[in-house]
Enzyme design. Structure first.
Site, PDB file in Angstrom:
ATOM      1  N   GLY A   8      52.747  37.202  28.480  1.00  0.00           N
ATOM      2  CA  GLY A   8      52.358  37.920  29.704  1.00  0.00           C
ATOM      3  C   GLY A   8      53.575  38.105  30.589  1.00  0.00           C
ATOM      4  N   THR A  90      38.642  40.173  37.406  1.00  0.00           N
ATOM      5  CA  THR A  90      37.218  39.922  37.642  1.00  0.00           C
ATOM      6  C   THR A  90      36.422  40.654  36.561  1.00  0.00           C
ATOM      7  OG1 THR A  90      37.679  39.793  39.996  1.00  0.00           O
ATOM      8  CG2 THR A  90      35.383  40.107  39.362  1.00  0.00           C
ATOM      9  N   GLU A 161      53.963  37.632  46.334  1.00  0.00           N
ATOM     10  CA  GLU A 161      54.792  38.789  45.997  1.00  0.00           C
ATOM     11  C   GLU A 161      55.674  39.164  47.186  1.00  0.00           C
ATOM     12  OE1 GLU A 161      52.614  41.958  44.125  1.00  0.00           O
ATOM     13  OE2 GLU A 161      51.473  40.443  43.025  1.00  0.00           O
ATOM     14  N   LEU A 217      42.542  27.854  43.084  1.00  0.00           N
ATOM     15  CA  LEU A 217      41.516  28.712  43.689  1.00  0.00           C
ATOM     16  C   LEU A 217      41.348  28.375  45.165  1.00  0.00           C
ATOM     17  CD1 LEU A 217      38.649  28.769  41.009  1.00  0.00           C
ATOM     18  CD2 LEU A 217      40.411  30.468  41.425  1.00  0.00           C
ATOM     19  N   CYS A 272      45.188  38.599  43.953  1.00  0.00           N
ATOM     20  CA  CYS A 272      44.657  37.230  43.847  1.00  0.00           C
ATOM     21  C   CYS A 272      43.503  36.892  44.784  1.00  0.00           C
ATOM     22  CB  CYS A 272      45.780  36.233  44.077  1.00  0.00           C
ATOM     23  SG  CYS A 272      46.862  36.112  42.654  1.00  0.00           S
TER      24      CYS A 272
END
Ligand code: UDX
Ligand code: UDX
Length: 457
Positions: A8, A90, A161, A217, A272
């Site tokens: 990834g 999602t 970011e 989370l 996110c």
């Protein structure tokens, strides 16, 4: 030498591995991805993402101990440690649609790891995953009948970011979760040893697997909750003539609250926050905690209200119609210093304005290409203009949607001179000098502060 592989090569995998490669010249780092174009870009001078400082770090290590490739299978077979940072969007189908994480890429990757392994390995969850995903991964990976054993470690990313390199170089903390078995603890230590090359030991937190998965989370949920909280109060400020910047300062100087992440805005975006909170909401429902689930869902609802209400306020201010009016959106990225437009409030505002039949012009220094791709279904109705002066020419209004510092420095007198009057500025980021703009002649609508207009009633 340890062979480290990352599957990834996205916003997370690329920058993370580049910094690891920089600090661990004794290890070989390969970054692989199914996307050939992306890998070609990582191999070129034109990297696939814009991130301050990224290019320097990549150039310092690429070809030395940092390599990019699409040959996933071969690199799996050679790896000792595999970081997995494939996307976990999602889910948009079936059970949990709209909330749960779609783990199909993760599971596919896990199966690909078994098929191509001839030695035991450490597999590191870098992607954000629902709590207890590692258990499923262990079961899949260790279902092989070749006597191979895989330790699964959770090492969530906390990169924001725009500051990803800085966040990797000087992290508040690195979180590493693993099993409390001797093998699990050895695997944790192997990952600790990588980060310890540049991160002080006291900033490396080790926990059990589930705490690590859940902490990621929760960290994002808490950050998003602060923004929704300050935005909720910004709405109250607009009704009461309180000023949200003053309130945020007064509240944030309490050391228990702290000053960060209290900037009222048109709404949070990014790949996110929404995804992770929805994931948390789904988990709470799944474990029979509906009151907890509703509590966190409200953070998202508040954000959606904030974006929708921003447009309602624009329409109301502009004499209840924007149909046919040229409106310049300053910013498409979900925040400054990134080309990323995922879940950007700017795109939500753009679509709502199109629903009102406005003529929308979007400008952004780095994110127009992504914005074009995201708005492909309405592309005929939107003008993409890299130059903010040209975007504002002939416009009735400007809406500042990304806090790019270059928007503060523009010559607003000459912008005003080229606009239709009365001219409006809706500062969705509270970055401009509102008094100065008002003096030029603009009607100025900040977030959470009284507007400054030239209308007498
Ligand atoms: C992603 C997730 O969105 C996030 O939840 C997680 O924390 C880390 O990984 P990001 O790096 O921003 O974050 O995503 P993205 O830029 O989409 O990168 C994922 C990469 O994985 C893509 O380049 C995609 O091509 C690649 N991928 C996906 C594979 O190589 N194999 C697959 O099977 C699926
Ligand atoms: C976030 C987390 O910060 C990071 O730790 C995690 O690993 C990934 O998710 P990111 O989404 O890249 O990072 O950016 P962040 O700086 O958190 O900003 C998210 C959104 O909130 C942006 O749209 C930003 O403009 C907005 N924001 C942030 C506000 O509106 N007000 C604030 O005070 C801070």
């Amino acid at each position: 030498m340890t062979n480290i592989l990352c599957i990834g090569a996205g916003y997370v995998g690329g920058p993370t591995m580049a910094v690891i490669a920089k600090h661990c010249p004794q290890h070989r780092i390969d970054v692989v991805d199914i996307d050939e174009k992306k890998i070609a870009a990582w191999q070129s001078d034109n990297l696939p993402i814009y991130e301050p400082g990224l290019k320097e770090v990549v150039l310092s290590a690429r070809g030395r101990n940092l390599f990019f490739s699409t040959d996933i299978n071969e690199h799996i077979s050679q790896a000792d440690i595999i970081f997995v940072s494939v996307n976990t969007p999602t889910k948009n189908f079936g059970r949990g649609a709209g909330k749960a994480a779609d783990l199909q890429f993760w599971e596919k990757t896990a199966r690909q790891i078994i098929e191509n392994s001839t030695t035991s390995k450490i597999v590191v969850e870098k992607s954000t995953l629902p709590v207890r995903t590692a258990e499923a991964m262990e079961r899949i990976l260790n279902s092989n009948n070749r006597g191979l054993f895989f330790d699964v470690i959770s090492n969530p990313e906390f990169l924001a970011e725009g500051t990803a390199i800085e966040d990797m170089e000087n992290p508040d903390r690195v979180l590493i979760g693993g099993r409390e078995t001797p093998s699990g603890q050895r695997a944790v230590q192997a990952i600790v040893d990588i980060y310890a090359k540049w991160v002080p030991q006291e900033c490396i937190i080790t926990t059990n697997l589930w705490s690590s998965e859940l902490s990621k989370l929760v960290a994002n949920a808490f950050l998003a909750q602060r923004i929704s909280s300050i935005n909720a109060i910004a709405n109250l400020c607009e009704k009461t003539e309180a000023d949200i910047s003053e309130v945020a300062h007064a509240v944030g100087t309490d050391s228990r609250v702290g000053p960060d992440f209290l900037r009222a805005s048109v709404g949070f975006g990014g790949s996110c926050f929404k995804k992770d909170i929805l994931n948390l909401v789904y988990l709470c429902d799944h474990f029979g905690l509906p009151e907890v689930s509703v509590y966190w869902e409200q953070v998202i609802k508040m954000n959606e209200y904030q974006m929708a209400n921003f447009v309602s306020k624009m329409v109301a201010a502009m004499f209840n119609t924007v149909a046919g009016k040229r409106i310049a959106l300053f910013g498409a990225a979900f925040k400054a210093n990134t080309s990323d437009t995922r879940e950007s409030a700017a795109l939500s505002v753009c679509r709502s304005l199109l629903d009102e039949h406005a003529q929308v012009v979007i400008t952004d220094p780095y994110a127009l290409e992504n914005a074009r791709a995201d708005l492909i279904d309405v592309i005929e109705q939107v003008i993409f203009e890299p130059d903010p002066y040209a975007a504002a020419q002939g416009a009735h209004a400007i809406a500042v949607l990304t806090e790019w510092p270059q928007y503060v420095e523009l010559d607003y007198q000459s912008i005003y001179d080229e606009m239709i009057h009365p001219s409006f500025i809706f500062d969705g980021r509270n970055i401009l000098n509102h008094k100065k703009l008002h003096n030029i002649g603009f009607n100025v609508y900040p977030i959470g502060k009284p507007p400054k207009t030239h209308f007498t009633r």
